[in-house]
Design a protein around this motif. Sequence first.
Motif, short mmCIF file in Angstrom:
data_model
loop_
_atom_site.label_atom_id
_atom_site.label_comp_id
_atom_site.label_asym_id
_atom_site.label_seq_id
_atom_site.Cartn_x
_atom_site.Cartn_y
_atom_site.Cartn_z
N GLU A 61 -11.37 -122.26 53.31
CA GLU A 61 -10.18 -121.79 52.59
C GLU A 61 -10.27 -122.09 51.10
O GLU A 61 -9.88 -121.28 50.27
CB GLU A 61 -8.93 -122.42 53.20
CG GLU A 61 -8.59 -121.88 54.58
CD GLU A 61 -7.34 -122.51 55.16
OE1 GLU A 61 -6.75 -121.89 56.06
OE2 GLU A 61 -6.96 -123.61 54.73
N ASP A 97 -12.79 -119.66 49.60
CA ASP A 97 -12.21 -118.31 49.53
C ASP A 97 -11.20 -118.19 48.40
O ASP A 97 -11.13 -117.17 47.70
CB ASP A 97 -11.54 -117.96 50.86
CG ASP A 97 -12.52 -117.55 51.94
OD1 ASP A 97 -13.71 -117.29 51.60
OD2 ASP A 97 -12.13 -117.50 53.12
N ALA A 98 -10.41 -119.25 48.20
CA ALA A 98 -9.41 -119.23 47.13
C ALA A 98 -10.09 -119.19 45.76
O ALA A 98 -9.64 -118.49 44.85
CB ALA A 98 -8.51 -120.47 47.23
N LEU A 141 -12.69 -125.48 58.25
CA LEU A 141 -11.59 -124.58 57.88
C LEU A 141 -11.12 -124.84 56.46
O LEU A 141 -10.96 -123.91 55.66
CB LEU A 141 -10.42 -124.74 58.86
CG LEU A 141 -9.15 -123.99 58.45
CD1 LEU A 141 -9.38 -122.48 58.49
CD2 LEU A 141 -7.97 -124.38 59.34
N ASP A 187 -5.55 -128.53 49.46
CA ASP A 187 -4.32 -127.82 49.09
C ASP A 187 -4.08 -127.90 47.59
O ASP A 187 -3.71 -126.91 46.94
CB ASP A 187 -3.12 -128.40 49.84
CG ASP A 187 -3.08 -127.96 51.30
OD1 ASP A 187 -3.83 -127.02 51.66
OD2 ASP A 187 -2.31 -128.56 52.08
N ARG A 240 -4.46 -123.33 62.94
CA ARG A 240 -4.08 -122.28 62.01
C ARG A 240 -3.80 -120.97 62.75
O ARG A 240 -2.84 -120.24 62.42
CB ARG A 240 -5.20 -122.04 60.98
CG ARG A 240 -4.76 -121.10 59.86
CD ARG A 240 -5.89 -120.72 58.94
NE ARG A 240 -6.80 -119.75 59.55
CZ ARG A 240 -7.74 -119.09 58.87
NH1 ARG A 240 -7.88 -119.30 57.57
NH2 ARG A 240 -8.54 -118.24 59.47
N ARG A 260 2.19 -125.29 56.62
CA ARG A 260 1.68 -123.95 56.91
C ARG A 260 2.81 -123.02 57.36
O ARG A 260 2.87 -121.86 56.97
CB ARG A 260 0.61 -124.03 58.00
CG ARG A 260 -0.67 -124.74 57.55
CD ARG A 260 -1.41 -123.88 56.55
NE ARG A 260 -2.52 -124.56 55.92
CZ ARG A 260 -3.75 -124.09 55.88
NH1 ARG A 260 -4.05 -122.93 56.43
NH2 ARG A 260 -4.71 -124.75 55.25
#
Length: 336
Positions: free
Chosen positions: A33, A36-37, A29, A7, A183, A155
């Motif tokens: 993420e 992808d970020a 996961l 995060d 998620r 989330r």
Amino acid sequence: MPSPSPDAFIAQLARGLAPLYVIHGEEALLALEAADALRAAARSAGYLEREVLTVEGAHFDWSQLRDAMSSVSLFASLKLLEIRIPGGKPGTEGGEALQKLAAQPPQDTITLIQLPKLDRTQQKAKWFAALEKSAVMTEARPVGRNELPGWIARRLKLQGQSLNQEAASFFADRVEGNLLAARQEVDKLGLLYPRGELQLSDIRDAVANVARFDVFHLSESWLAGDVARATRMLDGLAAEGEAPVLVLWSFTEDVRMLIKLGRGLKDGRSVRDMANELRLWGDKQRLAEPALKRIGGARLMRALTECARVDRQIKGVEPGEAWDSLKRLAATLAAR
């Protein structure tokens, strides 16, 4: 460099991009993420070309990395270079190549190295130490049961929703060990309910029971004195078709560990001193000594005898259902 959580890693991207990144760990996961970020941030910053190298086995041609580092595109001046090492072992030649990359990342390029969960030996390798020194690194660790309600709440907050502690705990029970499904359930709540506080009844109605349990985390429940969670985990393992002999092995190993820990503490040794010897890492190291004091030596010895009886049940030479016996054993060990 310090290693931010996934995060924090994602939040850090908004403050500027570095030339070299490493994402490693077993929680797919969170690793996905984070990657992808980084890709999205790189595109926004003008890194429009993307090249991916996947290191499969010992026969990978590392000259491909040297070529990728030195090549200049005719169509874009800025490039994202991804190096995926799914086995986590680059080998001698690869290790040397990664050390050179860490010492001098290519210009006009953002390099992302993706690795699986690494053992202690891999993390002590020269190539990993070089990356650790030069790269922005994040580890995608599993989200434990104690952390899961907070993860769910964060989330939900991103989509304008909240829930109280009781509802968060119920939600966590239903998705423990299955973060991707967690998620998906959070996303589903965003579609089903408006912004604002969700009620326990909403969670009961909407969130599917998709928990998945790992036998290697079973001991954390009874070491913590959580009878309900231990029972729920055993029911889940049985429903998933786990072999009772593996579950029994987990009980036996950790009962023996507590007995050895008790002997060591009597001899004046510390938990930290015995951690490697007894394989006491993570939450288990924190829980072991309080569990030992709660359970006591006599109950541990009786538990060891019970483990032998369950073994005979599994082998069919003693009457009784092994799973029922394992649940009684867990309740006995978790009892306060």
